[in-house]
Design a protein around this motif. Structure first.
Motif, PDB file in Angstrom:
ATOM      1  N   ALA A   1       3.810   5.559 -18.505  1.00  0.00           N
ATOM      2  CA  ALA A   1       3.287   4.372 -17.814  1.00  0.00           C
ATOM      3  C   ALA A   1       3.508   3.114 -18.652  1.00  0.00           C
ATOM      4  CB  ALA A   1       1.802   4.558 -17.500  1.00  0.00           C
TER       5      ALA A   1
ATOM      6  N   HIS B   1       0.833  -1.204   0.000  1.00  0.00           N
ATOM      7  CA  HIS B   1       0.000   0.000   0.000  1.00  0.00           C
ATOM      8  C   HIS B   1       0.872   1.260   0.000  1.00  0.00           C
ATOM      9  CE1 HIS B   1      -2.824   2.966   1.985  1.00  0.00           C
ATOM     10  NE2 HIS B   1      -3.468   2.610   0.894  1.00  0.00           N
ATOM     11  N   LEU B   2       1.951   1.225   0.766  1.00  0.00           N
ATOM     12  CA  LEU B   2       2.891   2.355   0.765  1.00  0.00           C
ATOM     13  C   LEU B   2       3.448   2.580  -0.644  1.00  0.00           C
ATOM     14  CD1 LEU B   2       4.837   4.440   2.064  1.00  0.00           C
ATOM     15  CD2 LEU B   2       6.345   2.518   2.632  1.00  0.00           C
ATOM     16  N   ALA B   3       3.862   1.498  -1.289  1.00  0.00           N
ATOM     17  CA  ALA B   3       4.401   1.617  -2.654  1.00  0.00           C
ATOM     18  C   ALA B   3       3.317   2.107  -3.617  1.00  0.00           C
ATOM     19  CB  ALA B   3       4.960   0.269  -3.114  1.00  0.00           C
ATOM     20  N   ALA B   4       2.091   1.682  -3.384  1.00  0.00           N
ATOM     21  CA  ALA B   4       0.966   2.106  -4.232  1.00  0.00           C
ATOM     22  C   ALA B   4       0.701   3.602  -4.087  1.00  0.00           C
ATOM     23  CB  ALA B   4      -0.289   1.300  -3.891  1.00  0.00           C
ATOM     24  N   VAL B   5       0.913   4.133  -2.889  1.00  0.00           N
ATOM     25  CA  VAL B   5       0.742   5.574  -2.671  1.00  0.00           C
ATOM     26  C   VAL B   5       1.713   6.356  -3.567  1.00  0.00           C
ATOM     27  CG1 VAL B   5       1.182   7.418  -0.975  1.00  0.00           C
ATOM     28  CG2 VAL B   5      -0.291   5.493  -0.374  1.00  0.00           C
ATOM     29  N   PHE B   6       2.942   5.860  -3.698  1.00  0.00           N
ATOM     30  CA  PHE B   6       3.912   6.548  -4.572  1.00  0.00           C
ATOM     31  C   PHE B   6       3.452   6.541  -6.034  1.00  0.00           C
ATOM     32  CE2 PHE B   6       6.719   6.217  -0.920  1.00  0.00           C
ATOM     33  CZ  PHE B   6       7.564   7.312  -1.051  1.00  0.00           C
ATOM     34  N   VAL B   7       3.028   5.392  -6.544  1.00  0.00           N
ATOM     35  CA  VAL B   7       2.716   5.317  -7.989  1.00  0.00           C
ATOM     36  C   VAL B   7       1.310   5.782  -8.320  1.00  0.00           C
ATOM     37  CG1 VAL B   7       4.363   3.465  -8.421  1.00  0.00           C
ATOM     38  CG2 VAL B   7       1.961   2.887  -8.009  1.00  0.00           C
ATOM     39  N   ASN B   8       0.463   5.914  -7.314  1.00  0.00           N
ATOM     40  CA  ASN B   8      -0.900   6.356  -7.596  1.00  0.00           C
ATOM     41  C   ASN B   8      -1.121   7.776  -7.060  1.00  0.00           C
ATOM     42  OD1 ASN B   8      -4.028   5.976  -6.137  1.00  0.00           O
ATOM     43  ND2 ASN B   8      -3.784   6.132  -8.333  1.00  0.00           N
ATOM     44  N   ASN B   9      -1.183   7.933  -5.750  1.00  0.00           N
ATOM     45  CA  ASN B   9      -1.507   9.243  -5.175  1.00  0.00           C
ATOM     46  C   ASN B   9      -0.457  10.297  -5.521  1.00  0.00           C
ATOM     47  OD1 ASN B   9      -2.413   7.596  -2.068  1.00  0.00           O
ATOM     48  ND2 ASN B   9      -3.584   7.762  -3.950  1.00  0.00           N
ATOM     49  N   PHE B  10       0.815   9.946  -5.348  1.00  0.00           N
ATOM     50  CA  PHE B  10       1.868  10.938  -5.592  1.00  0.00           C
ATOM     51  C   PHE B  10       2.014  11.224  -7.091  1.00  0.00           C
ATOM     52  CE2 PHE B  10       4.305   9.925  -1.369  1.00  0.00           C
ATOM     53  CZ  PHE B  10       3.259  10.482  -0.653  1.00  0.00           C
ATOM     54  N   VAL B  11       1.950  10.177  -7.880  1.00  0.00           N
ATOM     55  CA  VAL B  11       2.028  10.380  -9.335  1.00  0.00           C
ATOM     56  C   VAL B  11       0.862  11.249  -9.810  1.00  0.00           C
ATOM     57  CG1 VAL B  11       1.639   9.164 -11.531  1.00  0.00           C
ATOM     58  CG2 VAL B  11       3.457   8.405  -9.965  1.00  0.00           C
ATOM     59  N   ASN B  12      -0.328  10.949  -9.345  1.00  0.00           N
ATOM     60  CA  ASN B  12      -1.478  11.768  -9.754  1.00  0.00           C
ATOM     61  C   ASN B  12      -1.296  13.220  -9.315  1.00  0.00           C
ATOM     62  OD1 ASN B  12      -4.406  11.905 -10.785  1.00  0.00           O
ATOM     63  ND2 ASN B  12      -4.515  12.820  -8.735  1.00  0.00           N
ATOM     64  N   TYR B  13      -0.713  13.414  -8.138  1.00  0.00           N
ATOM     65  CA  TYR B  13      -0.451  14.783  -7.684  1.00  0.00           C
ATOM     66  C   TYR B  13       0.499  15.502  -8.654  1.00  0.00           C
ATOM     67  CZ  TYR B  13       1.055  18.780  -5.004  1.00  0.00           C
ATOM     68  OH  TYR B  13       1.347  20.060  -4.636  1.00  0.00           O
TER      69      TYR B  13
END
Lengths: 254, 254
Positions: free
Chosen positions: A199, A160-172
């Motif tokens: 991607a 989930h931590l890694a997913a935050v980088f590629v999803n939430n942070f990338v989207n930001y």
């Protein structure tokens, strides 16, 4: 035949329900939601309730509510010793009430309101306290996806931590770009093929092999130009931190 | 018929050459490259040279060399008053030698070695000093893509800055995730459907509407858990900076 009851009906459970509903090995018998919902026509013969006391017996209860509500909702269920799972990447299995048999069915994907995704390639991460429950979740996962993986709560927290980088942070960062372009009357549409290919590129190439740009090649002239453009911008710090991280990372590898 | 000579043959010019070569309105007459190259069979009747003095007359010279070599290469061309363009997002048109008529043909995309991309949807950003040259570049751009845009050097610098965020920085975050997963013996493949959908999601939704995650919902419990997982990690600062930026950004908008 596995009978399923959904508890909460946000984007995740909406997608799971769509994927399971027409399968002959599954019977979606009910959706509980605290507030009244209107189902799409294709699902509208599923029983609905807004009353916890009206929840029907089922083989699996799938809780799809905000992370911070999982504990409370699971504790409020008016039955014991049934299989109750949540669908969250960031929440430990043991957050669920111990009154029931606990498990997790976490589809590792980002869901949007009203958008039905094909889940066949989406990793479905499962966890259960008991082996027989694990088998049920594996069967359910296999109906949803070709990729069912056994992931415990400790591993899931890292995933989930890694997913935050590629999803939430990338989207930001997509949003940062959109803001920069809008400020200069340039159209964010111009970047979409680049976003898509960035991607797509790592499909067959590791991100470190795919890395390009001024930071990687230590092109100080371009970096200075960018920092000058960002001199009044709140995004300057982000640029500096990521730029320096890339320089450090590729400096070490050289 | 537009005759084209490529100067340098990295990933960008390789892709432009592939897209132009079979078009009946274009004649790719020569490729100059400092070092010997071997062309793929499909292109192998194009004349090659490693000698600047052997460069043939052409309507357009397309320079595809590293940014910091554009000035030198353009100054070393042994002719005057011909149309010479570069293909870079980050370099001003006037970096080219004034001995020739200057222009830019910048395909806004990331290119990988040996990978032929479909350029039809890729924005081709053009700029020229003279109107007639602009028309030639527009014609060439229209053969490459459905999306030819008039972008001057000042605008292109901002576009390039925004591209760094969605391409270089995003790819770096993919790499961060890969490292985090590898450290815990988890497979980066698990994140690929999420990476793909994160990019696909903004096709019809602005990034700010697509934003989700612990930072946006100010889920301090999950954020603390992540910071704890990163306590020994070089990525902790990046997490904090991006997490705080999202919190500030959505805090303001509420």
């Amino acid at each position: 035949m596995i009978s399923v009851c959904f508890i909460g009906f946000g984007n995740v459970n909406f997608n799971l329900c769509n994927a399971l509903y027409e399968n002959s090995e599954v019977s979606v018998i009910q959706i509980y939601n605290r507030n009244n919902i209107v189902l799409h026509q294709s699902l509208d013969d599923i029983a609905l309730t807004t009353e916890l006391s009206q929840i029907l017996p089922a083989d699996v209860y799938i809780i799809g509510v905000p992370d911070n509500a999982i504990a409370t909702v699971s504790e409020s269920l008016p039955f014991q010793d049934r299989l109750v799972v949540h669908t969250s990447g960031g929440v430990d299995m043991n957050t669920l009430s111990a009154a029931n048999r606990r498990g997790v069915l976490y589809p590792l994907q980002t869901f949007s309101q009203g958008k039905v995704l094909d889940l066949k390639k989406v990793p479905v991460c499962i966890e259960a306290e008991e082996e027989t429950d694990f088998q049920v979740l594996h069967q359910l996962g296999s109906i949803l996806s070709e990729n069912v993986v056994n992931i415990n709560s400790t591993e899931r927290a890292k995933l989930h931590l890694a997913a935050v980088f590629v999803n939430n942070f990338v989207n930001y960062l997509y949003g940062v770009s959109e803001t920069i372009l809008n400020e200069h009357n340039l159209d964010f549409e111009l970047l979409k093929p680049l976003i898509y290919e960035t991607a797509a590129k790592i499909e067959n190439m590791s991100p470190s092999a795919a890395q390009t740009g001024p930071a990687k090649r230590k092109d100080t002239k371009t970096i200075e130009k960018h920092l000058h453009l960002l001199s009044e911008s709140p995004y300057k710090t982000i640029y500096e931190i990521l730029n320096n991280a890339i320089q450090d990372s590729y400096g070490k590898k050289l």
